[in-house]
Motif scaffolding. Structure first.
Motif, PDB file in Angstrom:
ATOM      1  N   ARG A  56       0.845  -1.186   0.000  1.00 42.11           N
ATOM      2  CA  ARG A  56       0.000   0.000   0.000  1.00 42.11           C
ATOM      3  C   ARG A  56       0.887   1.243   0.000  1.00 42.11           C
ATOM      4  O   ARG A  56       1.923   1.234  -0.623  1.00 42.11           O
ATOM      5  CB  ARG A  56      -1.000  -0.085   1.149  1.00 42.11           C
ATOM      6  CG  ARG A  56      -1.890  -1.352   0.980  1.00 42.11           C
ATOM      7  CD  ARG A  56      -3.062  -1.357   1.883  1.00 42.11           C
ATOM      8  NE  ARG A  56      -3.976  -0.259   1.614  1.00 42.11           N
ATOM      9  CZ  ARG A  56      -4.922   0.132   2.454  1.00 42.11           C
ATOM     10  NH1 ARG A  56      -5.061  -0.476   3.602  1.00 42.11           N
ATOM     11  NH2 ARG A  56      -5.723   1.113   2.129  1.00 42.11           N
ATOM     12  N   ASP A  68      -1.800  -2.325   6.139  1.00 37.59           N
ATOM     13  CA  ASP A  68      -2.924  -3.259   6.110  1.00 37.59           C
ATOM     14  C   ASP A  68      -2.893  -4.130   4.855  1.00 37.59           C
ATOM     15  O   ASP A  68      -2.492  -3.671   3.786  1.00 37.59           O
ATOM     16  CB  ASP A  68      -4.255  -2.507   6.205  1.00 37.59           C
ATOM     17  CG  ASP A  68      -4.576  -2.152   7.662  1.00 37.59           C
ATOM     18  OD1 ASP A  68      -3.694  -2.339   8.508  1.00 37.59           O
ATOM     19  OD2 ASP A  68      -5.698  -1.686   7.915  1.00 37.59           O
ATOM     20  N   GLY A  69      -3.332  -5.372   5.009  1.00 40.07           N
ATOM     21  CA  GLY A  69      -3.433  -6.271   3.868  1.00 40.07           C
ATOM     22  C   GLY A  69      -2.103  -6.838   3.406  1.00 40.07           C
ATOM     23  O   GLY A  69      -2.039  -7.581   2.436  1.00 40.07           O
ATOM     24  N   ALA A  91       0.782  -6.427   8.475  1.00 41.77           N
ATOM     25  CA  ALA A  91      -0.540  -5.931   8.881  1.00 41.77           C
ATOM     26  C   ALA A  91      -0.702  -5.869  10.396  1.00 41.77           C
ATOM     27  O   ALA A  91      -1.406  -5.000  10.911  1.00 41.77           O
ATOM     28  CB  ALA A  91      -1.635  -6.807   8.277  1.00 41.77           C
TER      29      ALA A  91
END
Ligand SMILES: [Zn+2]
Length: 430
Positions: free
Chosen positions: A194, A275-276, A280
């Motif tokens: 991300r 996140d992900g 995470a």
């Protein structure tokens, strides 16, 4: 989406004939979180930039292509002093980066806006912008004087950073303030899927907080005397406590900086980067809004009895740091005085007033005996710098409850009022 770009090319050349006007203020487009939390191109003004192509200004100077090697077995490193250590570590000092831009006219104002022309230019100019915002937070909210930021730190952009004890390969996926070089490092990303860390303004504010802590609580020493003396002993409670406060306060200030952004106060600021993906768990582990965190007997004993290498080997300074940050978060929220608390905390880093010594001054008082530098000492420095009595009592209660600092260690003149009784969230560990 951003991961598909190769990470090798840093020295990007500028197309002839479009060298932009460098002097601040400069209008540029950066990647920033919008009010709905998404990273989008956002028009901003850089107010401290001196060279928008080389990304150099009063809050930082981006350098590409550097190579930094920490080899604990290198005799040159073992013999290095505060003055020579940078020379030993910096195998290649790097070169000025070159961001490239397309000039566009703003539809409303008709003014020129610089639009980064490739991924690295977006990433680099956003890195500079995030340093500028972090600097602004510490100048305005925390009232840090301009001189504390001189000289401007270098930001090594995508350097080869190798710690031979960890790996022969350059490290990835991190943003670091490295006090030895008085520099930031933004490492290439690998597993982070991300927002790359330099785009995450809160992550950059966390790193910037380490710079401020170094400049004040370590008096700007690149090899802090308290931390290095105490780290050479075992056990090393004083070093463990300093590292824990440095990390916890960095997370609390990172949170504080989010409150000045359009996306608003965000106690889970790691989420947009982690996140992900494989990291995470970091978001939950460092979530400042969880009110049920407690010091355990195990963690308390490790803090007191381990050497700093063992203590840090599994990131225990982050566990203690998160307890500190969540305690401060709760106290600031419950009293509605978050910004005041953020300012008071920074005023506790360095203070020559004998009535309320700063953290640096406390380290000097007990430099020969780190068993005297318990969690209560930097806690006392902070508490004595909170002038609002309701806020002070709230911080006292949170520290007594969540950090399990014994009440009698914190009660006293210019410290906690006798009415501070702790709390009932956490179990007794003694
Ligand atoms: Zn940190």
């Amino acid at each position: 989406m951003l991961r598909t770009v190769t990470t090798a090319a840093v020295g990007l050349t500028l197309a002839a004939g479009c060298a932009p006007d460098s002097e601040a203020p400069v209008k540029v487009s950066v990647l920033s979180r919008s009010s709905n939390g998404q990273y989008v191109p956002t028009q901003v003004e850089l107010t401290t930039i001196e060279d928008v192509v080389g990304l150099k200004g009063s809050v930082g100077d981006l350098q590409g292509g550097a190579r930094i090697v920490i080899d604990a077995n290198d005799p040159a490193l073992q013999n290095a002093t505060a003055d020579t250590v940078a020379e030993v570590l910096l195998k290649n000092t790097g070169y000025d980066v070159k961001a490239s831009y397309i000039t566009q006219k703003d539809a409303k104002t008709g003014e020129d806006v610089l639009w980064p022309a490739d991924f690295h230019s977006w990433n680099m100019v956003t890195s500079y912008y995030n340093l500028e915002r972090a600097n602004e937070y510490f100048r305005t909210v925390a009232n840090v004087k301009g001189a504390s930021f001189d000289p401007a730190p270098t930001l090594y952009y995508f350097p080869d950073f190798i710690q031979t004890q960890v790996s022969k390969e350059p490290a990835r996926d991190n943003a670091i303030f490295y006090p030895v070089l008085q520099a930031f490092m933004v490492l290439p990303f690998d597993k982070i899927q991300r927002a790359p860390l330099p785009l995450n303004a809160a992550v950059m504010a966390h790193e910037y907080s380490h710079l401020v802590f170094n400049r004040l609580a370590y008096a700007g020493q690149n090899l802090p005397v308290s931390l290095s003396n105490w780290s050479s002993e075992s056990p090393s409670q004083g070093a463990n406590v300093l590292k824990s406060f440095d990390e916890g306060l960095a997370d609390y200030h990172a949170y504080g900086a989010t409150c000045r952004s359009v996306s608003g106060c965000d106690p889970r600021f790691m989420a947009t980067s982690f996140d992900g993906g494989p990291y995470a768990g970091v978001t939950d582990a460092r979530d400042l809004s969880r009110a049920d965190r407690c010091m355990s007997a195990l963690l308390w004993n490790r803090l007191q009895q381990q050497d700093v290498g063992t203590f840090s080997s599994d990131g225990a300074e982050y566990q203690v740091g998160t307890l500190i940050a969540t305690a401060l978060y709760q106290a600031g929220r419950s009293t509605g005085q978050e910004a005041q608390l953020q300012r008071d905390i920074v005023s506790a880093y360095y203070d020559t007033d004998p009535e309320k010594p700063g953290i640096y001054q406390y380290t000097q008082q007990v430099i020969g005996d780190q068993t005297l530098f318990s969690l209560a000492v930097p806690a006392a420095a902070i508490i004595s710098h909170i002038s609002d009595l309701e806020l002070r009592k709230a911080v006292c209660n949170e520290f007594m409850d969540h950090l399990r600092i014994p009440r009698e260690w914190l009660i006293g003149p210019s410290l906690c009022p006798a009415s501070a009784a702790g709390g009932t969230t956490c179990p007794n560990i003694f």
